[in-house]
Motif scaffolding. Structure first.
Motif, PDB file in Angstrom:
ATOM      1  N   VAL A  90       0.871  -1.361  -0.030  1.00 23.16           N
ATOM      2  CA  VAL A  90       0.061  -0.018   0.054  1.00 23.16           C
ATOM      3  C   VAL A  90       0.880   1.265   0.028  1.00 23.16           C
ATOM      4  O   VAL A  90       0.444   2.346  -0.384  1.00 23.16           O
ATOM      5  CB  VAL A  90      -0.963   0.111   1.354  1.00 23.16           C
ATOM      6  CG1 VAL A  90      -0.195   0.061   2.416  1.00 23.16           C
ATOM      7  CG2 VAL A  90      -2.138   1.086   0.976  1.00 23.16           C
ATOM      8  N   VAL A  91       2.144   1.210   0.361  1.00 23.05           N
ATOM      9  CA  VAL A  91       2.997   2.297   0.294  1.00 23.05           C
ATOM     10  C   VAL A  91       3.428   2.825  -0.853  1.00 23.05           C
ATOM     11  O   VAL A  91       3.897   3.946  -1.199  1.00 23.05           O
ATOM     12  CB  VAL A  91       4.336   1.880   1.298  1.00 23.05           C
ATOM     13  CG1 VAL A  91       5.059   3.147   1.333  1.00 23.05           C
ATOM     14  CG2 VAL A  91       3.703   1.542   2.708  1.00 23.05           C
ATOM     15  N   TRP A  92       3.123   1.992  -2.015  1.00 23.02           N
ATOM     16  CA  TRP A  92       3.355   2.316  -3.400  1.00 23.02           C
ATOM     17  C   TRP A  92       2.474   3.661  -3.737  1.00 23.02           C
ATOM     18  O   TRP A  92       2.879   4.414  -4.368  1.00 23.02           O
ATOM     19  CB  TRP A  92       3.321   1.329  -4.491  1.00 23.02           C
ATOM     20  CG  TRP A  92       4.222   0.381  -4.581  1.00 23.02           C
ATOM     21  CD1 TRP A  92       4.442  -0.794  -4.089  1.00 23.02           C
ATOM     22  CD2 TRP A  92       5.592   0.654  -4.992  1.00 23.02           C
ATOM     23  NE1 TRP A  92       5.478  -1.377  -4.507  1.00 23.02           N
ATOM     24  CE2 TRP A  92       6.260  -0.589  -5.215  1.00 23.02           C
ATOM     25  CE3 TRP A  92       6.294   1.830  -5.769  1.00 23.02           C
ATOM     26  CZ2 TRP A  92       7.650  -0.679  -5.446  1.00 23.02           C
ATOM     27  CZ3 TRP A  92       7.541   1.812  -6.053  1.00 23.02           C
ATOM     28  CH2 TRP A  92       8.085   0.610  -5.943  1.00 23.02           C
ATOM     29  N   LEU A  93       1.447   3.733  -3.047  1.00 25.67           N
ATOM     30  CA  LEU A  93       0.575   4.844  -3.135  1.00 25.67           C
ATOM     31  C   LEU A  93       1.346   6.198  -2.689  1.00 25.67           C
ATOM     32  O   LEU A  93       1.350   7.292  -3.508  1.00 25.67           O
ATOM     33  CB  LEU A  93      -0.715   4.853  -2.327  1.00 25.67           C
ATOM     34  CG  LEU A  93      -1.547   6.125  -2.075  1.00 25.67           C
ATOM     35  CD1 LEU A  93      -2.585   6.217  -3.487  1.00 25.67           C
ATOM     36  CD2 LEU A  93      -2.469   5.759  -0.862  1.00 25.67           C
ATOM     37  N   GLY A  94       1.916   6.251  -1.644  1.00 22.76           N
ATOM     38  CA  GLY A  94       2.851   7.346  -1.180  1.00 22.76           C
ATOM     39  C   GLY A  94       4.013   7.705  -2.018  1.00 22.76           C
ATOM     40  O   GLY A  94       4.177   8.748  -2.183  1.00 22.76           O
ATOM     41  N   VAL A  95       4.654   6.505  -2.690  1.00 22.46           N
ATOM     42  CA  VAL A  95       5.634   6.818  -3.809  1.00 22.46           C
ATOM     43  C   VAL A  95       5.124   7.518  -5.005  1.00 22.46           C
ATOM     44  O   VAL A  95       5.331   8.550  -5.663  1.00 22.46           O
ATOM     45  CB  VAL A  95       6.029   5.470  -4.039  1.00 22.46           C
ATOM     46  CG1 VAL A  95       7.184   5.734  -5.316  1.00 22.46           C
ATOM     47  CG2 VAL A  95       7.145   4.858  -3.070  1.00 22.46           C
ATOM     48  N   ALA A  96       3.965   7.075  -5.463  1.00 24.12           N
ATOM     49  CA  ALA A  96       3.078   7.716  -6.643  1.00 24.12           C
ATOM     50  C   ALA A  96       2.826   8.950  -6.419  1.00 24.12           C
ATOM     51  O   ALA A  96       3.202  10.056  -7.104  1.00 24.12           O
ATOM     52  CB  ALA A  96       2.116   6.786  -7.000  1.00 24.12           C
ATOM     53  N   ILE A  97       2.149   9.450  -5.200  1.00 26.28           N
ATOM     54  CA  ILE A  97       1.860  10.667  -5.081  1.00 26.28           C
ATOM     55  C   ILE A  97       2.937  11.565  -4.757  1.00 26.28           C
ATOM     56  O   ILE A  97       2.955  12.789  -5.095  1.00 26.28           O
ATOM     57  CB  ILE A  97       0.897  10.729  -3.702  1.00 26.28           C
ATOM     58  CG1 ILE A  97      -0.538   9.946  -4.286  1.00 26.28           C
ATOM     59  CG2 ILE A  97       0.549  11.976  -3.283  1.00 26.28           C
ATOM     60  CD1 ILE A  97      -1.556   9.831  -3.356  1.00 26.28           C
ATOM     61  N   GLY A  98       4.070  11.180  -3.970  1.00 31.58           N
ATOM     62  CA  GLY A  98       5.163  12.161  -3.755  1.00 31.58           C
ATOM     63  C   GLY A  98       5.863  12.253  -4.964  1.00 31.58           C
ATOM     64  O   GLY A  98       6.050  13.546  -5.370  1.00 31.58           O
ATOM     65  N   ALA A  99       6.013  11.522  -5.844  1.00 27.11           N
ATOM     66  CA  ALA A  99       6.343  11.782  -7.464  1.00 27.11           C
ATOM     67  C   ALA A  99       5.702  12.897  -8.049  1.00 27.11           C
ATOM     68  O   ALA A  99       6.150  13.584  -8.819  1.00 27.11           O
ATOM     69  CB  ALA A  99       6.657  10.472  -8.128  1.00 27.11           C
ATOM     70  N   ALA A 100       4.433  12.545  -7.961  1.00 26.14           N
ATOM     71  CA  ALA A 100       3.504  13.408  -8.407  1.00 26.14           C
ATOM     72  C   ALA A 100       3.388  15.024  -7.923  1.00 26.14           C
ATOM     73  O   ALA A 100       3.541  15.952  -8.829  1.00 26.14           O
ATOM     74  CB  ALA A 100       1.889  13.034  -8.399  1.00 26.14           C
ATOM     75  N   ILE A 101       3.800  15.179  -6.544  1.00 25.45           N
ATOM     76  CA  ILE A 101       3.889  16.180  -6.192  1.00 25.45           C
ATOM     77  C   ILE A 101       5.161  16.892  -6.477  1.00 25.45           C
ATOM     78  O   ILE A 101       5.215  18.187  -6.830  1.00 25.45           O
ATOM     79  CB  ILE A 101       3.577  16.093  -4.586  1.00 25.45           C
ATOM     80  CG1 ILE A 101       2.293  15.831  -4.307  1.00 25.45           C
ATOM     81  CG2 ILE A 101       4.050  17.448  -3.980  1.00 25.45           C
ATOM     82  CD1 ILE A 101       1.967  15.535  -2.735  1.00 25.45           C
ATOM     83  N   SER A 102       6.259  15.995  -6.382  1.00 28.10           N
ATOM     84  CA  SER A 102       7.476  16.757  -7.116  1.00 28.10           C
ATOM     85  C   SER A 102       7.267  17.135  -8.556  1.00 28.10           C
ATOM     86  O   SER A 102       7.902  18.063  -8.738  1.00 28.10           O
ATOM     87  CB  SER A 102       8.464  15.489  -6.979  1.00 28.10           C
ATOM     88  OG  SER A 102       9.719  15.717  -7.478  1.00 28.10           O
ATOM     89  N   ALA A 103       6.705  16.356  -9.210  1.00 24.90           N
ATOM     90  CA  ALA A 103       6.299  16.953 -10.840  1.00 24.90           C
ATOM     91  C   ALA A 103       5.733  18.269 -10.794  1.00 24.90           C
ATOM     92  O   ALA A 103       5.874  19.010 -11.681  1.00 24.90           O
ATOM     93  CB  ALA A 103       5.774  15.651 -11.581  1.00 24.90           C
ATOM     94  N   ALA A 104       4.701  18.388  -9.904  1.00 24.57           N
ATOM     95  CA  ALA A 104       3.778  19.578  -9.908  1.00 24.57           C
ATOM     96  C   ALA A 104       4.963  20.632  -9.485  1.00 24.57           C
ATOM     97  O   ALA A 104       4.745  21.892  -9.986  1.00 24.57           O
ATOM     98  CB  ALA A 104       2.857  19.414  -8.918  1.00 24.57           C
ATOM     99  N   TYR A 105       5.696  20.750  -8.486  1.00 21.16           N
ATOM    100  CA  TYR A 105       6.647  21.758  -8.151  1.00 21.16           C
ATOM    101  C   TYR A 105       7.631  22.136  -9.280  1.00 21.16           C
ATOM    102  O   TYR A 105       7.912  23.205  -9.306  1.00 21.16           O
ATOM    103  CB  TYR A 105       7.255  21.229  -6.669  1.00 21.16           C
ATOM    104  CG  TYR A 105       6.466  21.554  -5.798  1.00 21.16           C
ATOM    105  CD1 TYR A 105       6.218  23.073  -5.139  1.00 21.16           C
ATOM    106  CD2 TYR A 105       6.145  20.656  -4.717  1.00 21.16           C
ATOM    107  CE1 TYR A 105       5.521  23.303  -4.119  1.00 21.16           C
ATOM    108  CE2 TYR A 105       5.551  20.673  -3.597  1.00 21.16           C
ATOM    109  CZ  TYR A 105       5.297  22.118  -3.240  1.00 21.16           C
ATOM    110  OH  TYR A 105       4.328  22.277  -2.167  1.00 21.16           O
TER     111      TYR A 105
END
Length: 116
Positions: A90-105
């Motif tokens: 379930v922690v893959w969710l955090g990896v994906a969202i963290g990468a998406a937030i990084s891309a947004a920045y």
């Protein structure tokens, strides 16, 4: 912002104490809410009160790049833990969202750099 982080951690720990596979997604969603709120609510010195463009997350490209790097490092570290077998899937969710937030920045920094 610090209070928001504390509340998110407390909410995630409270739910994770019951079930980790539910607590982690709750904390992750609350983290996204905090990022969106801070990107919309807080202004840099010299910024007007007019609503920001949808892509603008920080007052300057430099701060956007720094935050992008931090979120990417967090996502990469979490991915390493997952690949080593030290965390549930379930922690893959955090990896994906963290990468998406990084891309947004990064997107915010690039747009701001082009306009400067």
């Amino acid at each position: 912002m610090l209070l928001g982080v504390i509340i998110i951690v407390m909410a995630g720990v409270a739910v994770a104490g019951i079930r980790f596979d539910m607590g982690y997604p709750v904390a992750t969603v609350l983290g996204v809410v905090l990022v969106v709120f801070t990107a919309r609510a807080f202004r840099g010195s010299g910024e007007s009160d007019v609503a920001r463009e949808w892509w603008r997350m920080t007052a300057s490209p430099k701060s956007a790049y720094v935050l992008a790097a931090l979120f990417l490092l967090h996502a990469a570290g979490t991915a390493i833990e997952l690949l080593a077998g030290h965390a549930p899937p379930v922690v893959w969710l955090g990896v994906a969202i963290g990468a998406a937030i990084s891309a947004a920045y990064v997107n915010s920094a690039i747009h701001q750099s082009r306009r400067a």
